[in-house]
Design an enzyme around this catalytic site. Structure first.
Site, mmCIF file in Angstrom:
data_model
loop_
_atom_site.group_PDB
_atom_site.id
_atom_site.type_symbol
_atom_site.label_atom_id
_atom_site.label_comp_id
_atom_site.label_asym_id
_atom_site.label_seq_id
_atom_site.Cartn_x
_atom_site.Cartn_y
_atom_site.Cartn_z
ATOM 1 N N HIS A 59 5.358 5.780 18.604
ATOM 2 C CA HIS A 59 5.986 5.052 17.509
ATOM 3 C C HIS A 59 5.272 3.700 17.371
ATOM 4 O O HIS A 59 4.729 3.183 18.359
ATOM 5 C CB HIS A 59 7.474 4.821 17.806
ATOM 6 C CG HIS A 59 8.311 6.061 17.648
ATOM 7 N ND1 HIS A 59 9.688 6.038 17.639
ATOM 8 C CD2 HIS A 59 7.955 7.371 17.483
ATOM 9 C CE1 HIS A 59 10.152 7.276 17.471
ATOM 10 N NE2 HIS A 59 9.119 8.097 17.383
ATOM 11 N N GLU A 61 6.303 0.709 17.181
ATOM 12 C CA GLU A 61 6.779 -0.348 18.089
ATOM 13 C C GLU A 61 6.167 -0.196 19.480
ATOM 14 O O GLU A 61 5.777 -1.180 20.119
ATOM 15 C CB GLU A 61 8.308 -0.289 18.238
ATOM 16 C CG GLU A 61 9.093 -0.401 16.954
ATOM 17 C CD GLU A 61 9.458 0.951 16.365
ATOM 18 O OE1 GLU A 61 8.556 1.817 16.235
ATOM 19 O OE2 GLU A 61 10.631 1.151 16.039
ATOM 20 N N CYS A 89 14.402 3.154 17.315
ATOM 21 C CA CYS A 89 15.200 4.208 17.960
ATOM 22 C C CYS A 89 15.532 3.771 19.386
ATOM 23 O O CYS A 89 15.100 2.708 19.843
ATOM 24 C CB CYS A 89 14.411 5.516 17.965
ATOM 25 S SG CYS A 89 13.000 5.507 19.089
ATOM 26 N N CYS A 92 12.408 3.063 21.564
ATOM 27 C CA CYS A 92 11.739 1.791 21.263
ATOM 28 C C CYS A 92 12.607 0.596 21.659
ATOM 29 O O CYS A 92 12.089 -0.418 22.140
ATOM 30 C CB CYS A 92 11.359 1.740 19.789
ATOM 31 S SG CYS A 92 10.095 2.966 19.369
#
Lengths: 162, 162
Positions: A59, A61, A89, A92
């Site tokens: 992801h 992040e 999420c 993260c």
């Protein structure tokens, strides 16, 4: 410079949007992130790369946190601020706590996949060892429109493929 | 082979313990993980590497998921089983859901840092899109002893350094 121009295109959230658009162009979920230090210097910027990198953890992040920590040579970044176009999420959010980030700024709220203001609410748990300052809903409409456009295109593509 | 020898030293949880011991020897938190496919073949094994790699996301679970996904060239591993010596945190639980792992087997429960049976309880949220089968407490005493030994040594080291 007129007042209306004071929001430069290279402010961190604008850069995160550029990364989100670039991710969408690669067929990835259109999410972008930028990590800046205490002086506002950009340490890392990335879009999602889960499909391209065959990495479920890639992801935006996670990638900017990993990049900045590698750049600094230390696993904690307590002076840093993360800008991301979607509410992180649970994975993260956990990484943000592990990295001890000072502040999280996100654009769209994510009632389905979010883990900050929804779902796991990682920072709200008594056992969470670090609580960054959280600012949500920054340029929310813009981020929501980007996501809707991407998923509408995906549905169109799927119906063409059938 | 006698009945008492049937638990081979190369079963996945034993390998995870070997990785945990190796992590402790490097000065990392003593946590190890192994990822196996549907046939029980080991795809990846690792201990924690957050300090050595300057990567706050480099928990053992994250590393084996990333390694196996890279090996396969796909971000989802729905046939795979993760063995880990400690209850995963929220970050790792989120990664397990993203990777669509079939089953999670862990040793010690972690009331402070865990995100499966404690804290964020990531898989228990209505919004969690994937729920692996979870088996906790396997060789719990052994894992707990390893963690206690590590933190006792750390405290001894700290008091010597003062």
């Amino acid at each position: 410079m007129t007042k209306s121009n004071q929001k430069a295109d290279d402010d961190p959230m604008s850069l995160a949007f550029v990364e989100a658009e670039a991710a969408a162009a690669r067929g990835e979920a259109p999410i972008g992130a930028v990590l800046v230090d205490a002086k506002g210097l950009v340490l890392a910027r990335s879009g999602n790369r889960t499909e391209g990198d065959s990495d479920p953890t890639a992801h935006a992040e996670m990638l900017v946190i990993r990049q900045a920590a590698a750049l600094r040579g230390e696993p904690r970044l307590p002076d840093c601020v993360l800008y991301v176009t979607l509410e992180p999420c649970a994975m993260c959010a956990g990484a943000i706590a592990h990295a001890r980030l000072r502040r999280l700024v996100f654009a769209a709220y994510d009632p389905k996949g979010g883990g900050v203001e929804h779902g796991a609410r990682v920072f709200s748990r008594a056992t969470c060892h670090h609580h960054p300052e959280v600012i949500g809903g920054v340029r929310e409409g813009e981020a929501g429109a980007l996501l809707k456009r991407f998923f509408a295109q995906l549905r169109n593509q799927d119906s063409k493929d059938e």
